[in-house]
Design an enzyme around this catalytic site. Structure first.
Site, PDB file in Angstrom:
ATOM      1  N   HIS A  91       0.812  -1.209   0.000  1.00  0.00           N
ATOM      2  CA  HIS A  91       0.000   0.000   0.000  1.00  0.00           C
ATOM      3  C   HIS A  91       0.852   1.269   0.000  1.00  0.00           C
ATOM      4  O   HIS A  91       0.363   2.354   0.291  1.00  0.00           O
ATOM      5  CB  HIS A  91      -0.933   0.007   1.219  1.00  0.00           C
ATOM      6  CG  HIS A  91      -2.202   0.770   0.997  1.00  0.00           C
ATOM      7  ND1 HIS A  91      -2.359   2.088   1.358  1.00  0.00           N
ATOM      8  CD2 HIS A  91      -3.368   0.412   0.433  1.00  0.00           C
ATOM      9  CE1 HIS A  91      -3.565   2.506   1.036  1.00  0.00           C
ATOM     10  NE2 HIS A  91      -4.189   1.510   0.474  1.00  0.00           N
ATOM     11  N   ASP A 154      -6.606   4.848   9.482  1.00  0.00           N
ATOM     12  CA  ASP A 154      -7.980   4.797   8.971  1.00  0.00           C
ATOM     13  C   ASP A 154      -8.237   3.514   8.187  1.00  0.00           C
ATOM     14  O   ASP A 154      -9.317   2.941   8.250  1.00  0.00           O
ATOM     15  CB  ASP A 154      -8.252   6.004   8.068  1.00  0.00           C
ATOM     16  CG  ASP A 154      -8.450   7.286   8.859  1.00  0.00           C
ATOM     17  OD1 ASP A 154      -8.914   7.201  10.010  1.00  0.00           O
ATOM     18  OD2 ASP A 154      -8.132   8.359   8.334  1.00  0.00           O
ATOM     19  N   GLU A 267     -11.521  13.574  13.619  1.00  0.00           N
ATOM     20  CA  GLU A 267     -10.923  13.822  12.314  1.00  0.00           C
ATOM     21  C   GLU A 267     -11.715  14.933  11.635  1.00  0.00           C
ATOM     22  O   GLU A 267     -12.643  15.498  12.209  1.00  0.00           O
ATOM     23  CB  GLU A 267     -10.898  12.558  11.436  1.00  0.00           C
ATOM     24  CG  GLU A 267      -9.844  11.559  11.842  1.00  0.00           C
ATOM     25  CD  GLU A 267      -9.524  10.556  10.750  1.00  0.00           C
ATOM     26  OE1 GLU A 267      -9.978  10.734   9.594  1.00  0.00           O
ATOM     27  OE2 GLU A 267      -8.796   9.582  11.042  1.00  0.00           O
TER      28      GLU A 267
END
Length: 514
Positions: A91, A154, A267
């Site tokens: 990723h 997240d 957030e």
């Protein structure tokens, strides 16, 4: 398993051609318990989530454990200019998990090597493999023990070693710090191939250097992570602001409160003041039954608006009225637009895996595999208003084809002994422009705009740092680390003088240190 002879030409890399005999030497010198893949089977290791770079490795190593990783690194160190990169779940954004003509170590093959609950003086820890996915750590810890790590990212389809090599940031970091502030012990395979266990008191320089060290001090093969009791449920809430100063005032107020006096997660994101399905009003509501009532927005609303996203943890046994009262009390001081509040209640695990659902939808729509020229920045509180005025309200006011995150963090929650470079102020903001090219500007346009934003930050003298940094020159890295540069380089030299650990744009190529 003995690595078979790899009969192929080794292509040129950054430092020049590798001798053909080097591959033969490597192949004959390692006895692995795991496996080695070559040819077309290395395709998965030639790209990453960013989709901006593609480079073919010589081989993909699937180690059975730490001993295999050690053997590979020791063998590679005997071959001039051979490089090694650790790959978690791929990723990375800018080729950090790839190496051209070198060896990629697939850490996912080690996921099941470690998973053990520890009780040390009444505190709980999970001893887990560096190749384990956080989503699996979550589900196993909650289902087996009713416990969970304190800090998250997240998106949880990332490996433990991968995020600890960067920082690991999400909406809980204002309270518990990033993931690297919640680790008690690491097992590291250094650039010399040494297997070393380290902690705050045992090999501390390697411990703190590796936390946030971008993989340049070694490969994390095991981590001992702090746990706490997991809540059953989460009330997830979004509220909307038209004015940036009110948004930042409330966000900073919430993250500065003492434990028990604020939400458990904070957030925020920026969205366009239009009906764009990705970056506009439709992206805000949590409850699909109730849409976004844009008629409530004051006429003074600018081209972009702001959403504060918070969450409150509770147990199934808590009476609904108790939860309602607690949430109402926390929301009362906030200055969001009345009537633009959205909320849902869901389990703690469902909340933490919320991006997994978005991933499944993106894969179904065919956009998950599109290029992702993401830009992640840490920006000082003193400069965030200027950033909003120039970047959010002008440069990206029409959207980027993906989320535009912004939320405050507390510097005091970060251990300054780690390798992460941060802005100077106590409160600073994470800004993340998470582009999905298939539904926004082209790759070239996105990359150019990212570069323009960074160059503007430099030109204006903003107190900022790239998060997930990637540079290609010594001067850029020196500016990034600032006063930490000497310590960072000295740490690296202590553990990896051969500089063979080379993910992506390597910080420590010989030419950069000359």
């Amino acid at each position: 398993m003995r690595i078979a002879y790899l009969d192929r030409t080794v292509h040129e890399t950054d430092g020049g051609p590798k001798p053909n005999g080097g591959v033969s030497t490597l192949s004959k010198s390692i006895d692995l318990q795991g496996s080695v893949e070559t040819g077309d089977k290395t395709t998965i290791a030639s790209k990453d989530f960013g989709g901006l770079y593609s480079t073919k490795p010589l081989a993909l190593i699937k180690p059975a454990g730490s001993d295999d990783v050690s053997r590979v690194i020791k063998a590679a160190s005997r071959i001039p200019r051979m490089t090694v990169a650790a790959r978690g779940n791929g990723h990375s954004i800018n080729g950090q998990a790839m190496t051209n003509g070198g060896l990629v170590i697939d850490m996912r093959s080690t996921e099941e090597n470690h998973f053990r609950l520890l009780n040390i003086n009444g505190s709980f820890f999970i001893d887990v493999s560096g190749g384990a996915l956080w989503e699996n750590v979550l589900t196993r810890c909650v289902s087996r023990f009713g416990l969970a790590p304190r800090s998250w990212t997240d998106y949880l389809s990332l490996t433990v070693g991968g995020t600890l090599s960067n920082a690991g940031v999400s909406g809980q970091a204002f309270r518990y710090g990033p993931q690297i502030s919640n680790v008690a012990e690491l097992e590291i395979i250094t650039g010399k191939g040494d297997i070393m266990v380290c902690s705050e008191t045992r090999n501390p320089e390697l411990f703190f250097g590796s936390l946030g060290g971008l993989g340049q001090f070694g490969i994390i093969t095991r981590a001992m992570v702090k746990l706490q009791p997991a809540p059953d449920m989460v009330r997830w809430i979004r509220v909307v602001y038209t004015e940036f100063d009110e948004f930042t005032r409330d966000a900073e107020f919430l993250v500065s409160r003492d434990d028990g006096e604020s939400f458990d997660y904070v957030e925020g994101f920026v969205f366009c003041n239009n009906d764009d399905p990705v970056n506009g009003w439709p992206s805000v509501p949590l409850d699909p039954v109730h849409g976004f009532n844009q008629g409530i927005i004051p006429q003074t609303g600018a081209s972009v608006l702001y959403c504060l996203e918070v969450a409150f943890h509770y147990q199934k046994g808590d009476h609904p009225s108790t939860v309602d009262k607690a949430v109402a009390g926390l929301l009362k001081p906030l200055r969001f637009v009345e009537g633009l509040k959205s909320q849902v209640d869901l389990s703690y695990v469902e909340f933490l895996l919320r991006v997994k659902r978005a991933e499944e939808q993106a894969k179904a729509n065919g956009i998950w595999d599109a290029p992702h020229p993401w830009l992640n920045l840490f920006i000082s509180k003193s400069d965030i208003v200027d950033f909003d005025q120039t970047v959010f309200k002008k440069m990206v006011k029409d959207g980027i084809g993906g989320p535009m995150l912004i939320y405050p963090l507390m510097r005091s929650k970060w251990d300054n002994r780690t390798s992460v470079a941060l802005p100077d102020s106590e409160i600073f903001y994470l800004v993340a422009l998470l582009r999905f090219v298939s539904r926004g500007p082209s790759v070239e346009e996105s990359v150019a705009q990212n570069r323009e934003i960074v160059e503007w930050c430099i030109r204006e003298g903003l107190d900022f740092k790239l998060y997930l940094p990637h540079y290609q020159s010594k001067e850029q890295w020196k500016r990034h680390f600032g006063n930490q540069w000497t310590r960072f380089v000295e740490r690296k030299a202590s553990f990896d003088p051969m500089a063979i650990l080379a993910p992506g744009q390597n910080i420590f190529k010989r030419t950069h240190l000359s």
